[in-house]
Every structure is written in structure tokens, then in C-alpha cells.
Design a protein around this motif. Structure first.
Motif, mmCIF file in Angstrom:
data_model
loop_
_atom_site.group_PDB
_atom_site.id
_atom_site.type_symbol
_atom_site.label_atom_id
_atom_site.label_comp_id
_atom_site.label_asym_id
_atom_site.label_seq_id
_atom_site.Cartn_x
_atom_site.Cartn_y
_atom_site.Cartn_z
ATOM 1 N N LEU A 31 0.898 -1.162 0.000
ATOM 2 C CA LEU A 31 0.000 0.000 0.000
ATOM 3 C C LEU A 31 0.930 1.203 0.000
ATOM 4 N N TYR A 32 1.184 1.697 -1.163
ATOM 5 C CA TYR A 32 2.269 2.660 -1.364
ATOM 6 C C TYR A 32 1.708 4.063 -1.575
ATOM 7 N N GLY A 33 2.079 4.947 -0.700
ATOM 8 C CA GLY A 33 1.611 6.330 -0.809
ATOM 9 C C GLY A 33 2.583 7.149 -1.637
ATOM 10 N N PHE A 34 2.030 7.971 -2.499
ATOM 11 C CA PHE A 34 2.869 8.845 -3.331
ATOM 12 C C PHE A 34 2.410 10.262 -3.046
ATOM 13 N N LEU A 35 3.261 10.961 -2.337
ATOM 14 C CA LEU A 35 2.829 12.208 -1.724
ATOM 15 C C LEU A 35 3.606 13.392 -2.280
ATOM 16 N N GLY A 36 2.937 14.488 -2.389
ATOM 17 C CA GLY A 36 3.647 15.691 -2.817
ATOM 18 C C GLY A 36 2.669 16.831 -2.979
ATOM 19 N N PRO A 37 3.172 18.048 -2.882
ATOM 20 C CA PRO A 37 2.286 19.207 -3.075
ATOM 21 C C PRO A 37 1.783 19.263 -4.517
ATOM 22 N N ASN A 38 0.829 20.113 -4.756
ATOM 23 C CA ASN A 38 0.330 20.286 -6.128
ATOM 24 C C ASN A 38 1.477 20.720 -7.045
ATOM 25 N N THR A 188 -2.683 14.951 0.583
ATOM 26 C CA THR A 188 -3.010 15.035 2.005
ATOM 27 C C THR A 188 -2.427 13.841 2.743
ATOM 28 N N LEU A 189 -1.593 14.179 3.710
ATOM 29 C CA LEU A 189 -0.848 13.143 4.408
ATOM 30 C C LEU A 189 -1.730 12.237 5.254
ATOM 31 N N SER A 190 -2.764 12.816 5.859
ATOM 32 C CA SER A 190 -3.571 12.015 6.786
ATOM 33 C C SER A 190 -4.124 10.769 6.091
ATOM 34 N N GLU A 191 -4.514 10.926 4.838
ATOM 35 C CA GLU A 191 -5.051 9.810 4.061
ATOM 36 C C GLU A 191 -3.993 8.723 3.881
ATOM 37 N N VAL A 192 -2.821 9.173 3.478
ATOM 38 C CA VAL A 192 -1.717 8.245 3.243
ATOM 39 C C VAL A 192 -1.316 7.578 4.548
ATOM 40 N N GLU A 193 -1.306 8.352 5.606
ATOM 41 C CA GLU A 193 -0.918 7.840 6.918
ATOM 42 C C GLU A 193 -1.880 6.739 7.371
ATOM 43 N N ARG A 194 -3.168 6.929 7.056
ATOM 44 C CA ARG A 194 -4.176 5.956 7.476
ATOM 45 C C ARG A 194 -4.089 4.665 6.669
ATOM 46 N N LEU A 195 -3.601 4.772 5.440
ATOM 47 C CA LEU A 195 -3.678 3.613 4.545
ATOM 48 C C LEU A 195 -2.330 2.939 4.308
ATOM 49 N N SER A 288 3.216 17.617 10.405
ATOM 50 C CA SER A 288 4.157 18.739 10.495
ATOM 51 C C SER A 288 5.414 18.459 9.666
ATOM 52 N N ILE A 289 5.779 17.163 9.559
ATOM 53 C CA ILE A 289 6.941 16.841 8.710
ATOM 54 C C ILE A 289 6.614 17.193 7.261
ATOM 55 N N PHE A 290 5.430 16.760 6.876
ATOM 56 C CA PHE A 290 5.031 16.988 5.495
ATOM 57 C C PHE A 290 4.838 18.477 5.212
ATOM 58 N N ARG A 291 4.291 19.159 6.216
ATOM 59 C CA ARG A 291 4.100 20.606 6.074
ATOM 60 C C ARG A 291 5.441 21.308 5.822
ATOM 61 N N ALA A 292 6.485 20.762 6.454
ATOM 62 C CA ALA A 292 7.817 21.339 6.258
ATOM 63 C C ALA A 292 8.225 21.230 4.789
ATOM 64 N N PHE A 293 7.873 20.086 4.145
ATOM 65 C CA PHE A 293 8.149 19.925 2.712
ATOM 66 C C PHE A 293 7.370 20.962 1.904
ATOM 67 N N TYR A 294 6.131 21.142 2.283
ATOM 68 C CA TYR A 294 5.282 22.113 1.585
ATOM 69 C C TYR A 294 5.877 23.509 1.699
ATOM 70 N N GLN A 295 6.268 23.827 2.963
ATOM 71 C CA GLN A 295 6.781 25.184 3.194
ATOM 72 C C GLN A 295 8.035 25.419 2.371
ATOM 73 N N THR A 296 8.894 24.402 2.317
ATOM 74 C CA THR A 296 10.121 24.550 1.547
ATOM 75 C C THR A 296 9.775 24.825 0.096
ATOM 76 N N ASP A 297 8.754 24.105 -0.389
ATOM 77 C CA ASP A 297 8.303 24.316 -1.763
ATOM 78 C C ASP A 297 7.801 25.738 -1.970
ATOM 79 N N ALA A 298 6.975 26.170 -1.018
ATOM 80 C CA ALA A 298 6.390 27.503 -1.120
ATOM 81 C C ALA A 298 7.485 28.564 -1.072
ATOM 82 N N GLN A 299 8.477 28.328 -0.176
ATOM 83 C CA GLN A 299 9.579 29.298 -0.069
ATOM 84 C C GLN A 299 10.357 29.363 -1.387
ATOM 85 N N SER A 300 10.602 28.148 -1.960
ATOM 86 C CA SER A 300 11.345 28.121 -3.229
ATOM 87 C C SER A 300 10.597 28.893 -4.297
#
Lengths: 307, 271
Positions: A31-38, A188-195, A288-300
Motif C-alpha cells: 500500500l504505497y503512498g505517493f505524496l507531494g504538493p500540487n 493530504t498526508l492524513s489519508e496516506v498515513e491511514r492507509l 508537520s513533517i510533510f508541512r515542512a516539505f510544503y513550506q520549503t516548496d512555497a519558499q522556493s
């Protein structure tokens, strides 16, 4: 052999980045999650896997078959739900099942009806009269009715109510227990985290993490929140006294928030020297870990915009 | 070939095809019923306004004041602008659906997520295009046949000669369809693909019309696909226009093969 294997997979939309040197290995029954911002490259990766796009360089294989030249064979045992699902408006749920069944050369009416019962979908309604949620359910039914060995789902729960999301996740757990593989893309991480038991995070077209969820937590280090003893003042040179591997995140009066990437046993002796009134130490939650990835993206993006 | 894909394509275009075939059948029937009598009266007149005479000559490519009633009347019926426009419209509607139409509508992802190769998709769409062509061309021929049942026997055409015209018209349909297919494989927007073929179709009609009125248009008339469709010759002489058929056939083949090659290589995703 992995069910999905990519190595150095790159795709560019002209001069625009799509994905860059993506390496993935998804094993059978995962059950492989593939996660990333838009816009990170999730859908592009999936489109290369499905043979919609031809990777500029690198290798992409599903079931050991080449994703570009053997795409039709791959898709015999694959179910796919696109992120932006559109269906032919003139179809009803039932006629869609019949049509997909005819294309697949399989009888899908019976398993389709069972799935429709599970998702509480009326198959007699025309697609043009369906709500977004109903269309999403139909898309899922069409992707799952032939019981594929691999399900590639691009943000499959969008438009589903929480109850149906739960049913979908439960169904996916069931199929994974039967050895089916689920490749689940989401932002959305919560979905991936649950599955999911394993996930990859893609950011700006590159894989920045690939492994079990626990590894992600471990890599994320520790959050340290401490409250200074009110009787003692925080020394002016406190910032400089922080050991290597520990970073001051914020300071608000007596409350200090630190992030540690060193082992707890290394951290504790230093904490023991501090006049602490209260201490909380633990792994950060995945959000919050994932949010950090998002923030880095947004900052970039912000920096890119300023340039 | 994939049976499901063929069923999908046929089912999707059936309403439009039925409508256009119905209209073409009706128009052909009416023209077959009315034109021979009009032509007979036309030939009996001692004075024919030069403008009208010239228009008819331009349309047919021969002197319309001479020749048999049936040949002239059915030539006019089978090269009538409404018939040609409807036929071209049908070819354009059918052949711009994949991939441009599917991409624009957003259904290409779900379609290509099924176990179909690009070759299967292309061949299935091509078959659907041929079937729909058969239906509309059959409607024209059937309409003419039914319309001619109600006219004097001597005004009826030679049906085998009219079948030659049908083949020639079929190749016109095929060429327009192949060009539409080519435009649709080159574009992600159906509107653009339609516009591209419309420009060619309207340009062809215009050049074909202008060539007998305006000398410079003659030099470029070979570019018009209607230059290779002259029903009167077939109806009068009963001879196959091999050169015209070859030009239309090779144009169709080149555009069709090019479409197949482009479709097999291009990205296929929603925008």
C-alpha cells in the motif's frame, strides 16, 4: 522484482520541469503512498507509468514490462483513477461498466454491481446527471471491477464524503491483503498515513523521501519543547550553548521550541544541565513533517518569483 | 481492433451520423425528385439568363445547356453545396473526436487507462469513420434512388454510373476525414482541429467556384479537393476518373498514415 520500478526517470514539458531522475520501487502487495504538493510531479510520474507520456530519459517498468512500448499489456492488470476524473456524459453507470467490460474483454457487470452496492451508487443514472462524488465512485468502480493486480489511484478520495473515504480505504486494505498492490497518490498526508505502509515524497519533480512511514518519522528527528524555570532567567548566550544537531525553532518568553536530529541519549545529558520546569520530547507528527516539505516548496516558489 | 472501442466510437457518433444521414437522404431525395423536371424545362427555354447559365456551368464544369436531363440533374444534385457541406461536416465531426476531442473533454485519461494500444485506438476510430461514411453516402444514394422512383423513367440516371460518382464522393469524404484526423492528432483542442479542416474545405469550395469565373484561380484549382470530383463526366461517359480517384486516394492515405504515426508518438493526457 518490483511491481513498479523506475530509475532516473525524467520528463520535461518543453523547457518546464516535469519530473527529474525519479527512482521508485513498489513491491507486490504494498500500500504505497505517493505524496507531494500540487505540481510536484505526482501526476506526471503516473502518466509516464501508464504510457500517456514517454519519459525523456530513464527507465519505467510495471510488472517488468516497459511502460511505453507495452502499455496496453500492462493495463490489462491495472486499474486507474485519474486525478481529474471525467467520464463520457452520455453513459449511465451500467453502460459504462458494459463498455469498459467490452474493452477489457471481461464481464464486469456483476463485480461492478457489488462495488456499486458498497459505494451506494445508483448505476442507472447518466454521468451528466451525476454529482462529483457520484462520478468519483463510478471511476473507482470502473478501475476496480476487474480486480486488477495493481491499482493506481491519483487522489481518489476527492469528492467522497468521509464515510465513503473510510469504505474506500477499508476496501483497499482488503485488496492489499489479497496480494494486490495499491499506488496511492495524494497531497493530504492524513489519508496516506491511514492507509499506506510505505511512501515516497516528491518535491519539485524529485523524490526526496522513499521508505516506510517510521523511517520518515525517524529521519524527522525530535521535537523538544521545554519551559524554563521562572525563577531563573534564560541566559543571553543560550542560542550559542545549543549543541550540534539541535536547532532553536522558536522562543516565546519561557517557552523554548527546539528541533533535534541527534539521538535522545545524546540529547538528554545537555537537557539535564538546564533549569527546566517542564519538558516534552517526541517525534513530530507526520503532518508537520510533510508541512515542512510544503513550506520549503512555497519558499522556493517565492524566491523564484522574486528572482 | 478492439470491439469495445468500436462500440464506444459508433455509439458516440450515432446520433450525429443518423441526423446528418437523414438530412442528406432527404435532400438527395428532394433534389432527385425536383431537379430533372427543372432541367427539362431549362432545356426547353429559348432564352437562359447568362448569369444563371454560367453559375450552372461553373458548378458542373460543363455546358449545362447540352447533355441529357438525368446526367445534368443528378450532377447538380450530387455536387450541390448543401450536400457537400453536410458530408464534410460529418467527416469533420467524426474525425476530430480522437484525440483532440477526448483531450479537450478530459476523457482521454480514462480511455487510455484502459488496456488499449494507440494503434487499436486509431484503427477503431478509423473503422468508425468508414462506417459512418458508409451510412451517410448510402443515405445520399438511397435518397436519390427513392426520389427518382417518382420521376419519369427517362429522367432517371444510369445507376451504375451513379455508383461511380458515389465512389468518387466517398473519396472526397475520406480525404476530408483524413485531414480532420491529422488535425486532431496535431492538436489538443477540437475547435482548432475543426477550424483547420474548415479552412481547407471552404477554401476548396471557393477555389472550385472561382476557377471558371476568375483566371488566376485556375492556377491553384488543383489544390482544391473538389477539382478531383466531377460527377458529370462519370454520368455522361460511364468512365472511371482514375486520375481523380488516385489523387484523392493518395491524399487520404498520406494524411491517414501521418495521423497514425503522430498518434503513436505524441503525449496523450488531459491538459
Amino acid at each position: 522484482m518490483g511491481i513498479i520500478e523506475t530509475d532516473q526517470l525524467t520528463y520535461r514539458y518543453g523547457s518546464r520541469r516535469g519530473i527529474d531522475a525519479v527512482g521508485l520501487r513498489v513491491h507486490e502487495g504494498a500500500l504505497y503512498g505517493f505524496l507531494g504538493p500540487n505540481g510536484a510531479g505526482k501526476t506526471t510520474t503516473i502518466r509516464v507509468l501508464l504510457g500517456f507520456l514517454h519519459g525523456s530519459t530513464g527507465m519505467a517498468r510495471v510488472f517488468g514490462l516497459d511502460c511505453w512500448t507495452q502499455s496496453a499489456r500492462i493495463k490489462q492488470d491495472l486499474g486507474y483513477v485519474p486525478g481529474d476524473l471525467r467520464l463520457w456524459p452520455w453513459l449511465t453507470g451500467q453502460s459504462a461498466l458494459n463498455m469498459v467490460g467490452a474493452i477489457r474483454g471481461r464481464e464486469l457487470a456483476t463485480p461492478g454491481r457489488q462495488l456499486a452496492d458498497m459505494f451506494e451508487l445508483d448505476l442507472s443514472v447518466k454521468v451528466r446527471r451525476m454529482s462529483k462524488g457520484m462520478r468519483q465512485k463510478l471511476g473507482l468502480i470502473l478501475a476496480m471491477a476487474h480486480d486488477p493486480k495493481l491499482l493506481i489511484l491519483d487522489e481518489p478520495s476527492s469528492g467522497l464524503d468521509p464515510l465513503m473515504q473510510d469504505r474506500l480505504l477499508e476496501y483497499l486494505r482488503t485488496v492489499a491483503r489479497r496480494g494486490r498492490t495499491v499506488f496511492f497518490s495524494s497531497h493530504t498526508l492524513s489519508e496516506v498515513e491511514r492507509l499506506c505502509d510505505r511512501l515516497a515524497i516528491i518535491r519539485q519533480g524529485r523524490i526526496v523521501f522513499d521508505g516506510p512511514l517510521d523511517d520518515l518519522r525517524r529521519q524527522a528527528g525530535h521535537e523538544v519543547r521545554l519551559r524554563w524555570n521562572p525563577a531563573r532567567e534564560i541566559p543571553a548566550d543560550f542560542d550559542r550553548s545549543i549543541p550540534a544537531g539541535v536547532r532553536l525553532v522558536s522562543r516565546d518568553g519561557l517557552d523554548v521550541h527546539l528541533h533535534s536530529s541527534v539521538e535522545v541519549v545524546t540529547l538528554l545529558p545537555w537537557l539535564g544541565t538546564l533549569p527546566i520546569d517542564d519538558l516534552a520530547l517526541g517525534r513530530p507528527d507526520l503532518e508537520s513533517i510533510f508541512r515542512a516539505f510544503y513550506q520549503t516548496d512555497a519558499q522556493s516558489a517565492e524566491n523564484g518569483g522574486r528572482r | 481492433m478492439n470491439l469495445g472501442l468500436i462500440i464506444r466510437a459508433l455509439r458516440e457518433m450515432l446520433p450525429t451520423t443518423a441526423l446528418i444521414a437523414g438530412m442528406l437522404g432527404l435532400i438527395s431525395g428532394l433534389l432527385a425528385y425536383a431537379l430533372p423536371a427543372v432541367q427539362a424545362r431549362f432545356l426547353q427555354r429559348s432564352f437562359i439568363p447568362p448569369g444563371l447559365q454560367q453559375m450552372r456551368n461553373v458548378m458542373l464544369g460543363v455546358d449545362s445547356a447540352t447533355g441529357g436531363v438525368a446526367d445534368i440533374a443528378f450532377s447538380i444534385a450530387w455536387s450541390h453545396p448543401v450536400v457537400l457541406i453536410l458530408l464534410c461536416a460529418q467527416a469533420i465531426i467524426v474525425c476530430t473526436r480522437v484525440p483532440a476531442g477526448e483531450i479537450e473533454r478530459g476523457t482521454i485519461d480514462i480511455l487510455m487507462g484502459l488496456p488499449v494500444s494507440r494503434r487499436q485506438l486509431f484503427l477503431s476510430e478509423s473503422l468508425a469513420w468508414v462506417v459512418s461514411g458508409g451510412l451517410v453516402l448510402g443515405a445520399i444514394y438511397g435518397g436519390s434512388f427513392i426520389g427518382a422512383m417518382f420521376i419519369r423513367p427517362e429522367y432517371r440516371p444510369d445507376w451504375s454510373n451513379l455508383a461511380m460518382v458515389l465512389v468518387n464522393l466517398g473519396l472526397v469524404y475520406a480525404l476530408v476525414g483524413a485531414l480532420a484526423l491529422l488535425a486532431a492528432t496535431l492538436s489538443d483542442r477540437r475547435g482548432r482541429a475543426v477550424l483547420f479542416v474548415l479552412v481547407i474545405a471552404v477554401g476548396s469550395l471557393l477555389v472550385n467556384f472561382l476557377q471558371l469565373l476568375w483566371e488566376p484561380a485556375k492556377h491553384v484549382s488543383f489544390l482544391s479537393f473538389l477539382h478531383y470530383y466531377r460527377p458529370i463526366g462519370m454520368l455522361q461517359k460511364g468512365a472511371w476518373p482514375w486520375r481523380d480517384l488516385a489523387v484523392l486516394g493518395s491524399g487520404t492515405l498520406v494524411a491517414w498514415v501521418a495521423s497514425g504515426i503522430i498518434l503513436s508518438r505524441r503525449p496523450l493526457t488531459t491538459l
